[in-house]
Design a protein around this motif. Sequence first.
Motif, PDB file in Angstrom:
ATOM      1  N   GLU A 137       0.829  -1.280   0.062  1.00  0.00           N
ATOM      2  CA  GLU A 137      -0.074  -0.033  -0.069  1.00  0.00           C
ATOM      3  C   GLU A 137       0.860   1.197   0.211  1.00  0.00           C
ATOM      4  OE1 GLU A 137      -3.855   1.890   0.011  1.00  0.00           O
ATOM      5  OE2 GLU A 137      -3.188  -0.258  -0.472  1.00  0.00           O
ATOM      6  N   TYR A 138       2.002   1.165   0.864  1.00  0.00           N
ATOM      7  CA  TYR A 138       2.749   2.468   0.769  1.00  0.00           C
ATOM      8  C   TYR A 138       3.511   2.617  -0.720  1.00  0.00           C
ATOM      9  CZ  TYR A 138       2.917   3.775   5.389  1.00  0.00           C
ATOM     10  OH  TYR A 138       2.328   4.523   6.844  1.00  0.00           O
ATOM     11  N   ARG A 139       4.069   1.527  -1.200  1.00  0.00           N
ATOM     12  CA  ARG A 139       4.321   1.385  -2.580  1.00  0.00           C
ATOM     13  C   ARG A 139       3.247   2.173  -3.644  1.00  0.00           C
ATOM     14  NH1 ARG A 139       8.646   2.125  -0.265  1.00  0.00           N
ATOM     15  NH2 ARG A 139      10.249   0.328   0.115  1.00  0.00           N
ATOM     16  N   GLN A 140       2.299   1.445  -3.444  1.00  0.00           N
ATOM     17  CA  GLN A 140       0.996   1.915  -4.653  1.00  0.00           C
ATOM     18  C   GLN A 140       0.684   3.434  -4.364  1.00  0.00           C
ATOM     19  OE1 GLN A 140      -2.502  -0.336  -4.346  1.00  0.00           O
ATOM     20  NE2 GLN A 140      -3.659   1.086  -5.501  1.00  0.00           N
ATOM     21  N   ARG A 141       0.927   3.802  -3.019  1.00  0.00           N
ATOM     22  CA  ARG A 141       0.530   5.274  -2.759  1.00  0.00           C
ATOM     23  C   ARG A 141       1.809   6.219  -3.199  1.00  0.00           C
ATOM     24  NH1 ARG A 141      -4.192   6.579   0.304  1.00  0.00           N
ATOM     25  NH2 ARG A 141      -5.285   4.699   0.665  1.00  0.00           N
ATOM     26  N   GLN A 142       2.872   5.466  -3.332  1.00  0.00           N
ATOM     27  CA  GLN A 142       4.186   6.448  -3.417  1.00  0.00           C
ATOM     28  C   GLN A 142       4.354   7.134  -2.341  1.00  0.00           C
ATOM     29  OE1 GLN A 142       3.575   8.277  -7.445  1.00  0.00           O
ATOM     30  NE2 GLN A 142       4.875   6.647  -8.252  1.00  0.00           N
ATOM     31  N   ILE A 143       4.324   6.711  -1.111  1.00  0.00           N
ATOM     32  CA  ILE A 143       4.864   7.292   0.170  1.00  0.00           C
ATOM     33  C   ILE A 143       5.972   6.530   0.649  1.00  0.00           C
ATOM     34  CG2 ILE A 143       4.311   7.727   2.471  1.00  0.00           C
ATOM     35  CD1 ILE A 143       1.128   7.459   1.723  1.00  0.00           C
ATOM     36  N   PRO A 144       7.201   7.189   0.778  1.00  0.00           N
ATOM     37  CA  PRO A 144       8.352   6.373   1.238  1.00  0.00           C
ATOM     38  C   PRO A 144       8.446   5.490   2.406  1.00  0.00           C
ATOM     39  CG  PRO A 144       8.937   8.692   0.272  1.00  0.00           C
ATOM     40  CD  PRO A 144       7.144   8.498   0.686  1.00  0.00           C
ATOM     41  N   LEU A 145       9.105   4.288   2.303  1.00  0.00           N
ATOM     42  CA  LEU A 145       8.951   3.507   3.517  1.00  0.00           C
ATOM     43  C   LEU A 145      10.111   2.726   3.300  1.00  0.00           C
ATOM     44  CD1 LEU A 145       7.352   2.127   5.897  1.00  0.00           C
ATOM     45  CD2 LEU A 145       6.582   0.378   4.138  1.00  0.00           C
ATOM     46  N   ASP A 146      10.886   2.288   4.430  1.00  0.00           N
ATOM     47  CA  ASP A 146      12.227   1.547   4.598  1.00  0.00           C
ATOM     48  C   ASP A 146      11.934   0.398   5.806  1.00  0.00           C
ATOM     49  OD1 ASP A 146      15.031   1.921   3.276  1.00  0.00           O
ATOM     50  OD2 ASP A 146      13.706   3.603   3.091  1.00  0.00           O
ATOM     51  N   LEU A 147      11.301   0.558   6.674  1.00  0.00           N
ATOM     52  CA  LEU A 147      11.074  -0.549   7.414  1.00  0.00           C
ATOM     53  C   LEU A 147       9.908  -0.691   8.084  1.00  0.00           C
ATOM     54  CD1 LEU A 147      12.801  -2.503   9.459  1.00  0.00           C
ATOM     55  CD2 LEU A 147      13.160  -0.462  10.956  1.00  0.00           C
ATOM     56  N   ILE A 148       9.412  -1.913   8.162  1.00  0.00           N
ATOM     57  CA  ILE A 148       8.245  -2.386   8.782  1.00  0.00           C
ATOM     58  C   ILE A 148       8.411  -3.453  10.191  1.00  0.00           C
ATOM     59  CG2 ILE A 148       7.585  -4.559   7.430  1.00  0.00           C
ATOM     60  CD1 ILE A 148       4.617  -3.391   7.492  1.00  0.00           C
ATOM     61  N   VAL A 149       7.552  -3.086  11.192  1.00  0.00           N
ATOM     62  CA  VAL A 149       7.811  -3.910  12.483  1.00  0.00           C
ATOM     63  C   VAL A 149       7.001  -4.764  12.710  1.00  0.00           C
ATOM     64  CG1 VAL A 149       8.439  -3.401  14.761  1.00  0.00           C
ATOM     65  CG2 VAL A 149       9.227  -1.719  13.172  1.00  0.00           C
ATOM     66  N   LEU A 150       7.366  -5.982  13.322  1.00  0.00           N
ATOM     67  CA  LEU A 150       6.599  -7.260  13.783  1.00  0.00           C
ATOM     68  C   LEU A 150       6.556  -7.103  15.314  1.00  0.00           C
ATOM     69  CD1 LEU A 150       4.691  -9.561  13.525  1.00  0.00           C
ATOM     70  CD2 LEU A 150       6.913 -10.901  13.082  1.00  0.00           C
ATOM     71  N   ASP A 151       5.782  -6.442  15.907  1.00  0.00           N
ATOM     72  CA  ASP A 151       5.778  -6.202  17.257  1.00  0.00           C
ATOM     73  C   ASP A 151       5.432  -7.962  18.139  1.00  0.00           C
ATOM     74  OD1 ASP A 151       5.643  -5.434  19.952  1.00  0.00           O
ATOM     75  OD2 ASP A 151       4.362  -3.925  19.592  1.00  0.00           O
ATOM     76  N   TRP A 152       5.095  -7.736  19.395  1.00  0.00           N
ATOM     77  CA  TRP A 152       5.099  -8.911  20.173  1.00  0.00           C
ATOM     78  C   TRP A 152       3.887 -10.223  19.483  1.00  0.00           C
ATOM     79  CZ3 TRP A 152       1.089  -9.461  24.050  1.00  0.00           C
ATOM     80  CH2 TRP A 152      -0.131  -8.669  23.827  1.00  0.00           C
ATOM     81  N   ARG A 153       4.366 -11.454  19.838  1.00  0.00           N
ATOM     82  CA  ARG A 153       3.442 -12.389  19.549  1.00  0.00           C
ATOM     83  C   ARG A 153       3.582 -12.821  18.099  1.00  0.00           C
ATOM     84  NH1 ARG A 153      -2.469 -12.031  22.392  1.00  0.00           N
ATOM     85  NH2 ARG A 153      -1.817 -11.920  24.281  1.00  0.00           N
ATOM     86  N   SER A 154       4.956 -13.000  17.709  1.00  0.00           N
ATOM     87  CA  SER A 154       5.381 -13.519  16.479  1.00  0.00           C
ATOM     88  C   SER A 154       5.333 -14.889  16.721  1.00  0.00           C
ATOM     89  CB  SER A 154       6.788 -13.153  16.044  1.00  0.00           C
ATOM     90  OG  SER A 154       7.599 -13.258  16.933  1.00  0.00           O
ATOM     91  N   TRP A 155       5.550 -15.447  17.721  1.00  0.00           N
ATOM     92  CA  TRP A 155       5.500 -16.742  18.240  1.00  0.00           C
ATOM     93  C   TRP A 155       4.407 -17.505  18.336  1.00  0.00           C
ATOM     94  CZ3 TRP A 155       6.837 -12.494  21.096  1.00  0.00           C
ATOM     95  CH2 TRP A 155       6.060 -12.173  22.276  1.00  0.00           C
ATOM     96  N   THR A 156       4.365 -18.903  18.483  1.00  0.00           N
ATOM     97  CA  THR A 156       3.033 -19.743  18.575  1.00  0.00           C
ATOM     98  C   THR A 156       2.355 -19.539  19.879  1.00  0.00           C
ATOM     99  OG1 THR A 156       4.083 -21.312  17.055  1.00  0.00           O
ATOM    100  CG2 THR A 156       2.105 -21.835  18.283  1.00  0.00           C
ATOM    101  N   GLY A 157       1.064 -19.140  20.020  1.00  0.00           N
ATOM    102  CA  GLY A 157       0.346 -19.131  21.131  1.00  0.00           C
ATOM    103  C   GLY A 157       0.342 -17.672  21.687  1.00  0.00           C
ATOM    104  N   GLY A 158      -0.228 -17.582  22.772  1.00  0.00           N
ATOM    105  CA  GLY A 158      -0.497 -16.335  23.413  1.00  0.00           C
ATOM    106  C   GLY A 158       0.378 -16.108  24.683  1.00  0.00           C
ATOM    107  N   ASP A 159       0.746 -17.213  25.086  1.00  0.00           N
ATOM    108  CA  ASP A 159       1.402 -17.285  26.559  1.00  0.00           C
ATOM    109  C   ASP A 159       2.893 -17.335  26.511  1.00  0.00           C
ATOM    110  OD1 ASP A 159      -1.030 -16.728  27.691  1.00  0.00           O
ATOM    111  OD2 ASP A 159      -1.717 -18.819  27.551  1.00  0.00           O
ATOM    112  N   LEU A 160       3.378 -17.532  25.757  1.00  0.00           N
ATOM    113  CA  LEU A 160       5.132 -17.968  25.454  1.00  0.00           C
ATOM    114  C   LEU A 160       5.838 -16.688  25.771  1.00  0.00           C
ATOM    115  CD1 LEU A 160       5.490 -20.605  22.884  1.00  0.00           C
ATOM    116  CD2 LEU A 160       5.239 -20.872  25.463  1.00  0.00           C
ATOM    117  N   TRP A 161       5.267 -15.614  25.571  1.00  0.00           N
ATOM    118  CA  TRP A 161       5.909 -14.274  25.714  1.00  0.00           C
ATOM    119  C   TRP A 161       6.939 -14.013  24.764  1.00  0.00           C
ATOM    120  CZ3 TRP A 161       2.830 -10.851  26.656  1.00  0.00           C
ATOM    121  CH2 TRP A 161       3.014  -9.477  27.128  1.00  0.00           C
ATOM    122  N   GLY A 162       7.601 -12.863  24.805  1.00  0.00           N
ATOM    123  CA  GLY A 162       8.787 -12.475  23.754  1.00  0.00           C
ATOM    124  C   GLY A 162       9.962 -13.427  23.672  1.00  0.00           C
TER     125      GLY A 162
END
Length: 661
Positions: A137-162
């Motif tokens: 969407e940033y590229r389509q709108r031609q708004i500059p962007l270099d980095l996107i961030v994956l915040d907590w709970r990349s892991w399996t389940g909700g209780d394993l914490w970071g």
Amino acid sequence: MAYHTKLEFVWDKEEALYGLGSHEEGVLNLRGTHQYLYQQNMKAVVPVLVSTNGYGIVVDSYSTMKFHDDIHGSYIWTDMDSEMDYYFVYGPGFDQIVKNYRYLTGKAPLLPKWTFGYVQSKERYKTQEELISVIKEYRQRQIPLDLIVLDWRSWTGGDLWGGQKSFDPERFPNPTEMMEKIHKLNAKLMVSIWPIMNNEGPNHLEMKQKGYLLGNKATYDAFNEEARNIYWKQANEGIFSHGTDAWWCDCTEPFEADWFGEIKLEPEERLFINTQEAKKYLDPGYINAYSLLHSKGLYENQRQTTERKRVVNLTRSSFAGQQKYSTITWSGDIAANWETMRNQIADGLNMCVTGIPYWTLDIGAFFVSNRDQWFWDGDYQEGCEDLGYRELYVRWLQYGAFLPMFRSHGTDTPREVWRFGEPGTPFYDTLVKYIKLRYRLLPYIYSVAGWVTHQDYTMMRTLAFDFRNDPNTYNVNDQYMFGPSFLVNPVTDPMYYESGSVEIEGVAKKRSVYLPAGTEWYDFWTNQRHRGGQTIEAHADLETMPLYVRAGSIVPIGPTIQYTAEESNDPLEIHVFKGKDGSFLLYDDEGDTYEYEKGAYATITLRWEDQNNCLVIEDRQGTYPGMKMSMKLLLIIIDGGKENVDQKNITYNGEQTIIDF
């Protein structure tokens, strides 16, 4: 033997003091105040004081400390040390003090060029499809962007914490393929990891079986080298090996005892219960050092794993010396209101004056609405649907465009640009304007970053760095220099809407700006010239954050690009602001390896001779792989007012060139 220690001071009457890190109070000049130095969410400690009398004090203690310059006396007190150990660092200039501090504690490595682009984050992107769709969407709108961030709970389940450092196979079914897609879109990914792990996850079990957990049985022992190596092994196998680019080391305090309840406790009570909680698991003599060691393990192990990617570590805590581990400290989980934004300016300046070069915050604040907990204290229940929040967010992003890291993040409401309107509407258009401006200034910003590494420079500068001879600057807590040229003046009061989209009437669209003495100043937007040593009422409608450039400045400005590595055939603009002799060292390298440590970089000295009305471009020094041997330059000479501009196009081939105007 262990003792409380006290270092007592007698200050000059007019002496101003800065430093001690980033705290919550919004205090710039520390004279007549006190500060409690312990690590906590929204408190990051660096035990360094810098004085306008031309010296610094570095306290060599990792314990809890107190600073007082009040009715109780003028001193620094430490909770537990075998002796009082400190360094007196002479300048007299602030840049020399910082240089000497880094001689003592370590140089700051160069961050990759993409770190200085725009960073889109929120709590939280839940799947790889969502991450990729936002970049598209940033590229389509031609708004500059270099980095996107994956915040907590990349892991399996909700209780394993970071502390579980892996990707959930349902939401991130092929992380290596995900990273390939992100990189093909010319973006990078930062992933959140924590030192805390629990609920018998694989990483937790491995640490527990090896005996590398602290007494709470959840936090790994970062003071143990082997534990740090195991932590890296887990992070590398679960995340970095898939091609991710950067770390977000959250909760690096890592013990909190007051992050609950409806009432914010008194400062002394917060000091007591938080430090007592930490002392359950850490040696009291090292209570402030956890993030330093945590950062050390990540940096050293990634460097051993590869030299092709520079280490990037966004972390919530800091300490003296942490700059040598490629860290960027952010100010924690702040709340969305105008007072908080105003306070952040002084907080960041007091962090950077200590010699820690990279600091940032959550643009728009982390907590936007108001809930029962004391810290969930935003003023905007409707989030980005509230016109009052849209105004605050625009002002915050204008300020963020002139921070070392330019990063939006938070909870309660989305943060992507199109959530604040569509093209043609004032909030959307202004956000895009400042993101694009950030990218046009990248040749300037990345050069300054090169100076941070090679010359121990400071990017975000309290006014006393450059105007120590002007005492009127000592207490200016809402303006600062960004590099050598830009005087940044964030707007920190509402002019259009209150919370709830209530329209404000009769407010002048201006803010007071003090222009430091000893130089003339140019309005960046109009080129109008002003004398220094005066306070003016600067134009500050929604589209305009007052921005001034000091006379004698040479500012390289690049073309409009969508990401930092994009190639353009448009010329590099060299803007010269007449009125004084000036110089600028243009720096560049390949952007994301450590080859610069072996000399693979290039510099070009630009000199403006005001009396002779000529620009001298010196011979290029050095080279790096992929460097262009010639450059198209558009030279723009500014002498006050739109009509007083002279331009010339040249091609620079690396040899000295003198251009008369």
